[in-house]
Write an enzyme that holds these catalytic residues in place. Structure first.
Site, PDB file in Angstrom:
ATOM      1  N   ALA A 257      44.381  29.900 -22.556  1.00  0.00           N
ATOM      2  CA  ALA A 257      43.283  30.859 -22.478  1.00  0.00           C
ATOM      3  C   ALA A 257      43.380  31.564 -21.146  1.00  0.00           C
ATOM      4  O   ALA A 257      43.380  30.922 -20.090  1.00  0.00           O
ATOM      5  CB  ALA A 257      41.935  30.151 -22.620  1.00  0.00           C
TER       6      ALA A 257
ATOM      7  N   LEU B   9      42.976  35.793 -19.084  1.00  0.00           N
ATOM      8  CA  LEU B   9      42.522  37.175 -19.209  1.00  0.00           C
ATOM      9  C   LEU B   9      43.564  38.001 -19.951  1.00  0.00           C
ATOM     10  O   LEU B   9      43.249  38.763 -20.865  1.00  0.00           O
ATOM     11  CB  LEU B   9      42.257  37.759 -17.813  1.00  0.00           C
ATOM     12  CG  LEU B   9      41.922  39.244 -17.733  1.00  0.00           C
ATOM     13  CD1 LEU B   9      40.644  39.567 -18.500  1.00  0.00           C
ATOM     14  CD2 LEU B   9      41.786  39.684 -16.273  1.00  0.00           C
ATOM     15  N   TYR B  10      44.827  37.834 -19.555  1.00  0.00           N
ATOM     16  CA  TYR B  10      45.897  38.604 -20.195  1.00  0.00           C
ATOM     17  C   TYR B  10      47.241  37.940 -19.939  1.00  0.00           C
ATOM     18  O   TYR B  10      47.366  37.044 -19.106  1.00  0.00           O
ATOM     19  CB  TYR B  10      45.919  40.044 -19.678  1.00  0.00           C
ATOM     20  CG  TYR B  10      46.379  40.189 -18.230  1.00  0.00           C
ATOM     21  CD1 TYR B  10      47.650  40.670 -17.928  1.00  0.00           C
ATOM     22  CD2 TYR B  10      45.543  39.846 -17.175  1.00  0.00           C
ATOM     23  CE1 TYR B  10      48.070  40.804 -16.617  1.00  0.00           C
ATOM     24  CE2 TYR B  10      45.950  39.985 -15.859  1.00  0.00           C
ATOM     25  CZ  TYR B  10      47.211  40.467 -15.582  1.00  0.00           C
ATOM     26  OH  TYR B  10      47.633  40.587 -14.273  1.00  0.00           O
TER      27      TYR B  10
ATOM     28  N   GLY C 294      51.047  39.143 -18.881  1.00  0.00           N
ATOM     29  CA  GLY C 294      51.788  40.289 -18.367  1.00  0.00           C
ATOM     30  C   GLY C 294      53.000  40.631 -19.202  1.00  0.00           C
ATOM     31  O   GLY C 294      53.321  39.957 -20.188  1.00  0.00           O
TER      32      GLY C 294
ATOM     33  N   GLY D 219      56.253  41.375 -17.751  1.00  0.00           N
ATOM     34  CA  GLY D 219      57.486  41.305 -16.968  1.00  0.00           C
ATOM     35  C   GLY D 219      58.442  40.236 -17.461  1.00  0.00           C
ATOM     36  O   GLY D 219      58.230  39.576 -18.490  1.00  0.00           O
TER      37      GLY D 219
ATOM     38  N   HIS E 247      37.423  35.602 -19.365  1.00  0.00           N
ATOM     39  CA  HIS E 247      37.973  35.374 -18.034  1.00  0.00           C
ATOM     40  C   HIS E 247      38.382  33.919 -17.808  1.00  0.00           C
ATOM     41  O   HIS E 247      38.856  33.561 -16.723  1.00  0.00           O
ATOM     42  CB  HIS E 247      36.938  35.800 -16.977  1.00  0.00           C
ATOM     43  CG  HIS E 247      37.512  36.056 -15.626  1.00  0.00           C
ATOM     44  ND1 HIS E 247      37.200  35.283 -14.522  1.00  0.00           N
ATOM     45  CD2 HIS E 247      38.385  36.998 -15.183  1.00  0.00           C
ATOM     46  CE1 HIS E 247      37.848  35.743 -13.457  1.00  0.00           C
ATOM     47  NE2 HIS E 247      38.574  36.780 -13.830  1.00  0.00           N
TER      48      HIS E 247
ATOM     49  N   LYS F  66      40.495  30.520 -17.655  1.00  0.00           N
ATOM     50  CA  LYS F  66      41.912  30.214 -17.452  1.00  0.00           C
ATOM     51  C   LYS F  66      42.115  28.720 -17.714  1.00  0.00           C
ATOM     52  O   LYS F  66      41.922  27.872 -16.828  1.00  0.00           O
ATOM     53  CB  LYS F  66      42.362  30.563 -16.031  1.00  0.00           C
ATOM     54  CG  LYS F  66      42.483  32.080 -15.774  1.00  0.00           C
ATOM     55  CD  LYS F  66      41.137  32.731 -15.622  1.00  0.00           C
ATOM     56  CE  LYS F  66      41.222  34.231 -15.496  1.00  0.00           C
ATOM     57  NZ  LYS F  66      41.477  34.657 -14.148  1.00  0.00           N
TER      58      LYS F  66
ATOM     59  N   ASP G 175      49.255  19.161 -25.091  1.00  0.00           N
ATOM     60  CA  ASP G 175      48.959  17.832 -25.626  1.00  0.00           C
ATOM     61  C   ASP G 175      47.688  17.288 -24.967  1.00  0.00           C
ATOM     62  O   ASP G 175      46.624  17.838 -25.163  1.00  0.00           O
ATOM     63  CB  ASP G 175      50.153  16.902 -25.446  1.00  0.00           C
ATOM     64  CG  ASP G 175      51.326  17.275 -26.349  1.00  0.00           C
ATOM     65  OD1 ASP G 175      51.096  18.050 -27.305  1.00  0.00           O
ATOM     66  OD2 ASP G 175      52.442  16.813 -26.108  1.00  0.00           O
TER      67      ASP G 175
END
Length: 531
Positions: A112, A114-115, A117, A119, A204, A206, A211
């Site tokens: 979980a 925000l986004y 990337g 790259g 938002h 993280k 497991d």
């Protein structure tokens, strides 16, 4: 007594606390303290007496015999072994631990953020998940990824396009959920351009789960967070009950999110109200029930398990007790869930004289409620924030490039308020500085009076600002420990961050880098609740 406590909790809040603080402002004593601290017993939840009955040795631990056991009145409490807690220190270590955990996962990979990337490092992470799914022993492995819809959809190449090949190749094992705030709808959604639409509200949290191992952080899944963007990270190993809780929490938010399809479209789950096309009140009510159901169910299971263990075991079987407790704190104000705010306020309120609080945030923009408590109570505070040069928006194009100046303006206003209230002896500001790095760490360490090491830390996604409290979906954990080795590790983590800082003084704001243009000073009060 219980009924009156519940009523008071419903009445209390940042607004009420702020009002009391301002009313008390004119009646400070010689030390600069207000009578607000006398209200701490009312503002804090009732703290039950520590149980004299030893606790069971497993991870189901409804009562910890420590100063902060009152948090267990609000959320599940997980007693764990301190030896399973690993404090990470660098972005590269964070990245390598994630890749290692992916390679070892057998049951579940849950992310979980925000986004994600776009790259090379992010692609390598996705490739490692694909490689694990292709292995011969992965038929039972499930991958669930929760991101924010607006941030994850930004640009032609984005989080969605990064994950589509994985979704198409393993449709029965991979699920991608995209949370869309219910507050971005109608004309507002139609007229607000890309990037700006992210100011309305975001997913938002993280949480990175493999497991029975849980990695909590404030870091996103992007290359800078893997290389030179400083954050905080803690890996909790072999904690099945805690892992199950966060798995169910992410699943609950995923259920009220839009589901990414193989053709890059999205749709809500069957029977779920649409987050921005449907009825907002119906959607928010359903989301609240779904998410609070996870929290209430975990607390109920712990209570039942504790009672069963107490009745079925002999006292000698309780010999071994946990030395560390973990409390998951959730803040999702769009759905009326304000647990993290309540716990944070109470920690600030209930801090005792002589306690040392180290609070850090990459985006210094405290809510008025937190600010009033911080200035009106008794503990000493060392606040670490980003200098303009390490702010994530430093050097950005367009309006975003002025955001570091807006934070300088907010910092200067707070500094002057500390001086005006004669609180500089116990409230100090420090700025993080590091060449070619940015600063994104957030959290809190609490050192009891006279102690050299912290006994509590908060770590996760909240920034202590308006967005975290009112707009976004946030999650962090409170770790309370009696283990000296873990306390020392948390202390070293705090020192590593603060050692790269400099004290904020009046001269700090005379430096050319702290110059704030007039238009920024005028606009900041109008937009500070959006960043």
């Amino acid at each position: 007594m219980a009924a009156s406590t519940v009523l008071w909790r419903r009445l209390r809040g940042p607004g009420l606390v702020g009002l009391l603080a301002r009313l008390c402002d004119r009646n400070r004593d010689r030390g600069g303290r207000t009578p607000l601290f006398l209200l701490a017993p009312l503002l804090a939840p009732t703290v039950p007496q520590a149980t004299s009955q030893p606790l069971p040795p497993d991870c189901v631990c409804p009562r910890g015999a420590h100063r902060f056991q009152w948090i267990g009145n609000l959320v599940p409490e997980f007693g764990i072994a301190s030896s399973g807690v690993k404090v990470l220190s660098t972005p590269s270590e964070f990245y390598q631990v994630m890749k290692t955990q992916v390679q070892m996962a057998k049951k579940r990979i849950i992310m979980a953020s925000l986004y994600l990337g776009t790259g090379n490092l992010e692609q390598d992470l996705v490739d490692s998940i694909e490689k694990r799914l292709c292995s011969t022993d992965s038929s039972g492995l499930k991958v669930s990824i929760l991101l924010d819809f607006t941030r994850g959809s930004r640009g032609r190449k984005n989080s969605r396009t990064m994950l589509l090949p994985l979704l198409c190749k393993f449709p029965d094992q991979v699920e991608v959920s995209l949370f869309h705030t219910p507050n971005l709808r109608g004309l507002l959604r139609l007229l607000t351009p890309e990037r700006f639409n992210e100011t309305i509200g975001l997913q938002h949290m993280k949480v990175y789960l493999f497991d029975d191992n849980v990695l909590l952080s404030g870091a996103n899944l992007s290359d800078s967070y893997f290389t030179n963007r400083q954050d905080r990270y803690v890996l909790l190993q072999n904690c099945p009950e805690l892992a199950n809780f966060f798995s169910e929490l992410v699943e609950a938010v995923g259920d009220v999110s839009l589901q990414l399809q193989q053709d890059n479209t999205v749709q809500q789950k069957n029977g779920m109200e649409h987050p921005y096309l449907g009825n907002k009140a119906v959607y928010c009510d359903a989301a609240r029930k779904r998410i609070m159901g996870v929290i209430d169910s975990a607390r109920r299971k712990q209570y039942e398990q504790h009672n069963a263990d107490f009745q079925n075991r002999t006292p000698t079987e309780y010999a071994m007790t946990p030395d560390t407790w973990v409390y998951p704190l959730v803040q999702m104000n769009p759905f009326g869930i304000q647990i993290d705010e309540l716990v944070t306020e109470t920690l600030l309120t209930d801090a005792e004289r002589g306690d040392q609080m180290y609070l850090t945030t990459g985006y210094f923009n405290l809510t008025q409620g937190y600010m009033d408590l911080l200035l009106g109570t008794r503990a000493s505070y060392n606040i670490l924030l980003a200098s303009p040069e390490v702010n994530g928006f430093f050097g950005a194009r367009g309006v975003a490039g002025a955001i570091p100046s807006a934070y300088v303006h907010i910092e200067r206003q707070f500094y002057h308020e500390v001086q005006r209230q004669h609180q500089q002896h116990r409230v100090k500001l420090q700025e993080y500085n590091r060449n070619q790095w940015t600063f994104h760490a957030k959290g809190l360490w609490l050192y009891p009076a006279g102690a050299h090491f912290p006994c509590l830390t908060l770590i996760g996604s909240p920034n202590f600002g308006y967005r975290s409290v009112h707009r976004d979906l946030e999650a962090q954990i409170a770790i309370v420990t009696e283990n000296k080795e873990l306390q020392q590790l948390l202390h070293q983590e705090q020192q590593r961050l603060y050692d790269r800082s400099s004290d904020v003084t009046a001269d700090t704001f005379l430096h050319p880098s702290r110059y704030v243009k007039l238009w920024v000073r005028l606009v900041t009060p109008l937009i500070k609740n959006f960043f």
